[in-house]
Scaffold this motif. Sequence first.
Motif, PDB file in Angstrom:
ATOM      1  N   MET A  29       0.420 -35.507 -16.884  1.00 25.33           N
ATOM      2  CA  MET A  29       1.330 -35.877 -15.810  1.00 25.33           C
ATOM      3  C   MET A  29       1.124 -34.920 -14.636  1.00 25.33           C
ATOM      4  O   MET A  29       1.088 -33.719 -14.821  1.00 25.33           O
ATOM      5  N   GLY A  30       0.985 -35.456 -13.438  1.00 26.53           N
ATOM      6  CA  GLY A  30       0.739 -34.631 -12.264  1.00 26.53           C
ATOM      7  C   GLY A  30       2.016 -34.213 -11.559  1.00 26.53           C
ATOM      8  O   GLY A  30       3.114 -34.650 -11.906  1.00 26.53           O
ATOM      9  N   ARG A  31       1.848 -33.352 -10.581  1.00 25.29           N
ATOM     10  CA  ARG A  31       2.981 -32.875  -9.785  1.00 25.29           C
ATOM     11  C   ARG A  31       3.529 -34.007  -8.927  1.00 25.29           C
ATOM     12  O   ARG A  31       2.849 -34.968  -8.612  1.00 25.29           O
ATOM     13  N   LYS A  32       4.785 -33.850  -8.526  1.00 23.99           N
ATOM     14  CA  LYS A  32       5.457 -34.764  -7.622  1.00 23.99           C
ATOM     15  C   LYS A  32       6.108 -33.922  -6.536  1.00 23.99           C
ATOM     16  O   LYS A  32       6.431 -32.763  -6.754  1.00 23.99           O
ATOM     17  N   PHE A  33       6.307 -34.516  -5.351  1.00 25.59           N
ATOM     18  CA  PHE A  33       6.920 -33.754  -4.271  1.00 25.59           C
ATOM     19  C   PHE A  33       7.738 -34.629  -3.348  1.00 25.59           C
ATOM     20  O   PHE A  33       7.560 -35.847  -3.297  1.00 25.59           O
ATOM     21  N   ILE A  34       8.631 -33.967  -2.629  1.00 26.10           N
ATOM     22  CA  ILE A  34       9.362 -34.540  -1.500  1.00 26.10           C
ATOM     23  C   ILE A  34       9.164 -33.566  -0.350  1.00 26.10           C
ATOM     24  O   ILE A  34       9.323 -32.355  -0.514  1.00 26.10           O
ATOM     25  N   ASP A  35       8.813 -34.086   0.819  1.00 25.67           N
ATOM     26  CA  ASP A  35       8.526 -33.251   1.990  1.00 25.67           C
ATOM     27  C   ASP A  35       9.571 -33.507   3.066  1.00 25.67           C
ATOM     28  O   ASP A  35       9.604 -34.574   3.669  1.00 25.67           O
ATOM     29  N   CYS A  36      10.431 -32.537   3.303  1.00 22.24           N
ATOM     30  CA  CYS A  36      11.508 -32.671   4.275  1.00 22.24           C
ATOM     31  C   CYS A  36      10.960 -32.842   5.701  1.00 22.24           C
ATOM     32  O   CYS A  36      11.649 -33.373   6.568  1.00 22.24           O
ATOM     33  N   ARG A  37       9.739 -32.408   5.931  1.00 17.58           N
ATOM     34  CA  ARG A  37       9.145 -32.536   7.269  1.00 17.58           C
ATOM     35  C   ARG A  37       8.961 -33.987   7.673  1.00 17.58           C
ATOM     36  O   ARG A  37       8.773 -34.282   8.850  1.00 17.58           O
ATOM     37  N   GLU A  38       9.027 -34.916   6.736  1.00 16.22           N
ATOM     38  CA  GLU A  38       8.833 -36.334   7.041  1.00 16.22           C
ATOM     39  C   GLU A  38      10.074 -36.987   7.647  1.00 16.22           C
ATOM     40  O   GLU A  38      10.010 -38.122   8.084  1.00 16.22           O
ATOM     41  N   PHE A  39      11.195 -36.263   7.672  1.00 14.62           N
ATOM     42  CA  PHE A  39      12.449 -36.848   8.130  1.00 14.62           C
ATOM     43  C   PHE A  39      12.988 -36.085   9.329  1.00 14.62           C
ATOM     44  O   PHE A  39      12.959 -34.865   9.351  1.00 14.62           O
ATOM     45  N   PRO A  40      13.503 -36.811  10.316  1.00 11.84           N
ATOM     46  CA  PRO A  40      14.066 -36.128  11.486  1.00 11.84           C
ATOM     47  C   PRO A  40      15.301 -35.315  11.096  1.00 11.84           C
ATOM     48  O   PRO A  40      16.093 -35.747  10.259  1.00 11.84           O
ATOM     49  N   SER A  41      15.412 -34.136  11.657  1.00 11.92           N
ATOM     50  CA  SER A  41      16.620 -33.337  11.457  1.00 11.92           C
ATOM     51  C   SER A  41      16.774 -32.406  12.646  1.00 11.92           C
ATOM     52  O   SER A  41      15.786 -32.055  13.302  1.00 11.92           O
ATOM     53  N   GLU A  42      17.993 -32.011  12.906  1.00  8.40           N
ATOM     54  CA  GLU A  42      18.263 -31.103  14.017  1.00  8.40           C
ATOM     55  C   GLU A  42      17.615 -29.745  13.803  1.00  8.40           C
ATOM     56  O   GLU A  42      17.263 -29.067  14.752  1.00  8.40           O
ATOM     57  N   MET A  43      17.434 -29.356  12.537  1.00  8.08           N
ATOM     58  CA  MET A  43      16.886 -28.033  12.243  1.00  8.08           C
ATOM     59  C   MET A  43      15.371 -28.039  12.074  1.00  8.08           C
ATOM     60  O   MET A  43      14.787 -26.995  11.839  1.00  8.08           O
ATOM     61  N   ASN A  44      14.727 -29.219  12.182  1.00  9.07           N
ATOM     62  CA  ASN A  44      13.276 -29.329  11.966  1.00  9.07           C
ATOM     63  C   ASN A  44      12.867 -28.632  10.675  1.00  9.07           C
ATOM     64  O   ASN A  44      11.977 -27.789  10.648  1.00  9.07           O
ATOM     65  N   CYS A  45      13.513 -29.004   9.602  1.00  6.56           N
ATOM     66  CA  CYS A  45      13.290 -28.401   8.293  1.00  6.56           C
ATOM     67  C   CYS A  45      11.826 -28.552   7.874  1.00  6.56           C
ATOM     68  O   CYS A  45      11.237 -29.622   7.999  1.00  6.56           O
TER      69      CYS A  45
END
Length: 71
Positions: A1-17
């Motif tokens: 089983m390989g790694r999985k991820f979520i990238d906050c940079r893909e979503f607009p936010s006021e803090m540019n997370c």
Amino acid sequence: MGRKFIDCREFPSEMNCSIAIGADTEGELLEAAVQHAVKVHGHQDTPELRDMLRSVIKDGMPPEKAPSRAA
């Protein structure tokens, strides 16, 4: 089983997370992403938030260069 991820940079936010969260299992990743969304971005831990986060989980590792943000 390989790694999985979520990238906050893909979503607009006021803090540019720039956080990207990775884990070996979807469950572990989901729990970490929910904690991040609640503590950092002020979301409520709801079934809808969890469904949305589950829908953006990707296989592999996040790219080094930030992906273009969703509109």
